[in-house]
Design a protein around this motif. Structure first.
Motif, short mmCIF file in Angstrom:
data_model
loop_
_atom_site.label_atom_id
_atom_site.label_comp_id
_atom_site.label_asym_id
_atom_site.label_seq_id
_atom_site.Cartn_x
_atom_site.Cartn_y
_atom_site.Cartn_z
N UNK A 22 121.85 27.35 115.31
CA UNK A 22 121.16 26.22 115.93
C UNK A 22 120.35 25.42 114.91
N UNK A 23 120.51 25.74 113.62
CA UNK A 23 119.82 24.99 112.58
C UNK A 23 118.44 25.51 112.26
N UNK A 24 118.13 26.76 112.63
CA UNK A 24 116.81 27.35 112.39
C UNK A 24 116.90 28.33 111.22
N UNK A 25 116.24 28.05 110.09
CA UNK A 25 116.32 28.93 108.91
C UNK A 25 115.62 30.26 109.20
N UNK A 67 114.47 31.79 103.52
CA UNK A 67 115.04 31.44 104.83
C UNK A 67 116.26 30.53 104.68
N UNK A 68 117.27 30.81 105.46
CA UNK A 68 118.52 30.06 105.37
C UNK A 68 119.19 29.95 106.73
N UNK A 69 120.05 28.94 106.86
CA UNK A 69 120.89 28.80 108.06
C UNK A 69 122.34 29.15 107.77
N UNK A 70 122.63 29.47 106.52
CA UNK A 70 124.00 29.81 106.12
C UNK A 70 124.34 31.21 106.61
N UNK A 71 125.39 31.37 107.43
CA UNK A 71 125.71 32.70 107.99
C UNK A 71 125.89 33.77 106.91
N UNK A 72 126.57 33.41 105.81
CA UNK A 72 126.77 34.38 104.74
C UNK A 72 125.43 34.76 104.11
N UNK A 87 113.47 39.03 113.09
CA UNK A 87 113.71 37.92 112.18
C UNK A 87 112.61 36.87 112.36
N UNK A 88 112.32 36.18 111.27
CA UNK A 88 111.35 35.10 111.30
C UNK A 88 112.06 33.77 111.15
N UNK A 89 111.50 32.75 111.78
CA UNK A 89 112.07 31.39 111.71
C UNK A 89 111.10 30.53 110.92
N UNK A 90 111.57 29.98 109.81
CA UNK A 90 110.73 29.16 108.93
C UNK A 90 110.37 27.85 109.62
N UNK A 91 109.10 27.51 109.58
CA UNK A 91 108.63 26.25 110.18
C UNK A 91 108.63 25.13 109.13
N UNK A 92 108.65 23.90 109.62
CA UNK A 92 108.56 22.75 108.75
C UNK A 92 109.83 22.39 108.01
N UNK A 93 110.91 23.10 108.27
CA UNK A 93 112.15 22.87 107.52
C UNK A 93 113.11 22.02 108.34
N UNK A 94 113.91 21.14 107.68
CA UNK A 94 114.91 20.36 108.42
C UNK A 94 115.96 21.30 108.98
N UNK A 95 116.65 20.92 110.06
CA UNK A 95 116.57 19.60 110.70
C UNK A 95 115.50 19.49 111.79
#
Length: 291
Positions: A22-25, A67-72, A87-95
């Motif tokens: 969903x675009x969440x690192x 933090x990344x959105x890349x599945x690999x 898991x943690x979700x990085x804030x302030x990152x695009x998109x």
């Protein structure tokens, strides 16, 4: 369920991959809610004046900077931390430029009521948005911010029990298991996207706009700009000290009245409350103007 249970780790990875889709690192977290991977520089003696590595070395273990959105990439992070239970979700990152509003409900603290009071006082309405319920019964509200605004992290600056997770911070993702229990989506949040942060709330949590100085192209920076940057570079534990030092230098050089508000604004941006910042600048003024 034991934290070492393979199923717990597998579910954490599955939830993290879903969030990344969903675009969440994301990064893996331990049962303590801290990043699961230890810093590769943990045993290194920091060189004087050296900038802290934020992942430029190419190794894993840089917290939210991994933090990344890349599945690999997500799979590689969790493979390196098989003990991760969340898991943690990085804030302030695009998109999404995610902003987290953490509402505590422990003891006599009622951050939900405090937020409602702020909304009434500053005339904004909180839109329906993704809400995560914490093991203690608190709430994490997910909001999105504009890409050109950097929202800092803060703790109880708006009101007791209201913490803000902004750039450089992270939110514990729903489905994570911690030593105190599991994080879960509130009813009605499944499939919902984070709503835009109301402008009035954004004005409360974003750093104040710095005064703009008109200078000739390639001309010298305005007087006192170095003191402002000195305060902005402060880390936790040195904010008051840096602000006091900068304010003393400003008053000693006849710039105190000119720079006071900018110094206060810079200190607030680093995490000090406005009340603390004003008190520190006032102390510097008294010290340097004694006969």
């Amino acid at each position: 369920m034991a934290f070492s249970d393979r199923q717990t780790a597998t579910l954490a990875l599955a939830h993290a991959l879903s969030a990344a889709e969903r675009g969440l690192p994301v990064i893996p977290l331990s049962p303590t809610k801290l990043p699961a991977l230890r810093s590769p520089h943990h045993d290194d003696a920091p060189a004087p004046g050296a900038a802290r590595c934020r992942g430029e070395c190419g190794l894993l273990g840089h917290g939210v900077h991994d933090a990344t959105t890349d599945p690999a990439g997500v799979r590689a992070l969790f493979a390196a931390a098989p003990w991760a239970t969340g898991y943690g979700i990085a804030c302030g990152r695009p998109p999404h430029h995610l902003i987290g509003v953490d509402l505590d409900t422990k003891g006599e603290t009622d951050a939900v009521a405090a937020l409602r009071e702020l909304a009434l006082r500053h005339l904004f309405t909180l839109p329906p948005t993704v809400t995560v319920v914490t093991p203690s019964g608190g709430r994490h509200l997910w909001l999105t911010g504009p890409p050109d605004v950097v929202v800092p992290n803060s703790a109880s600056r708006l009101a007791p029990g209201i913490d803000i997770r902004g750039t450089g911070g992270y939110l514990v993702g729903p489905g994570s298991v911690t030593a105190h229990g599991a994080y879960r989506l509130a009813e009605g949040s499944a499939g919902r996207d984070p709503a835009p942060c109301p402008r009035a709330l954004l004005a409360l949590i974003a750093p104040p706009q710095q005064a703009r100085h008109r200078t000739a192209p390639n001309g010298p920076p305005p007087r006192g700009a170095g003191l402002i940057h000195f305060v902005l570079a402060a880390h936790e534990g040195q904010r008051n000290t840096r602000l006091f030092w900068a304010a003393c230098r400003a008053y000693e050089n006849g710039l105190g009245d000119t720079l006071a508000e900018q110094l206060i604004g810079a200190a607030v941006r680093t995490g000090l409350t406005e009340e603390e910042a004003r008190a520190t600048v006032a102390s510097a003024a008294r010290l340097t103007t004694r006969a």
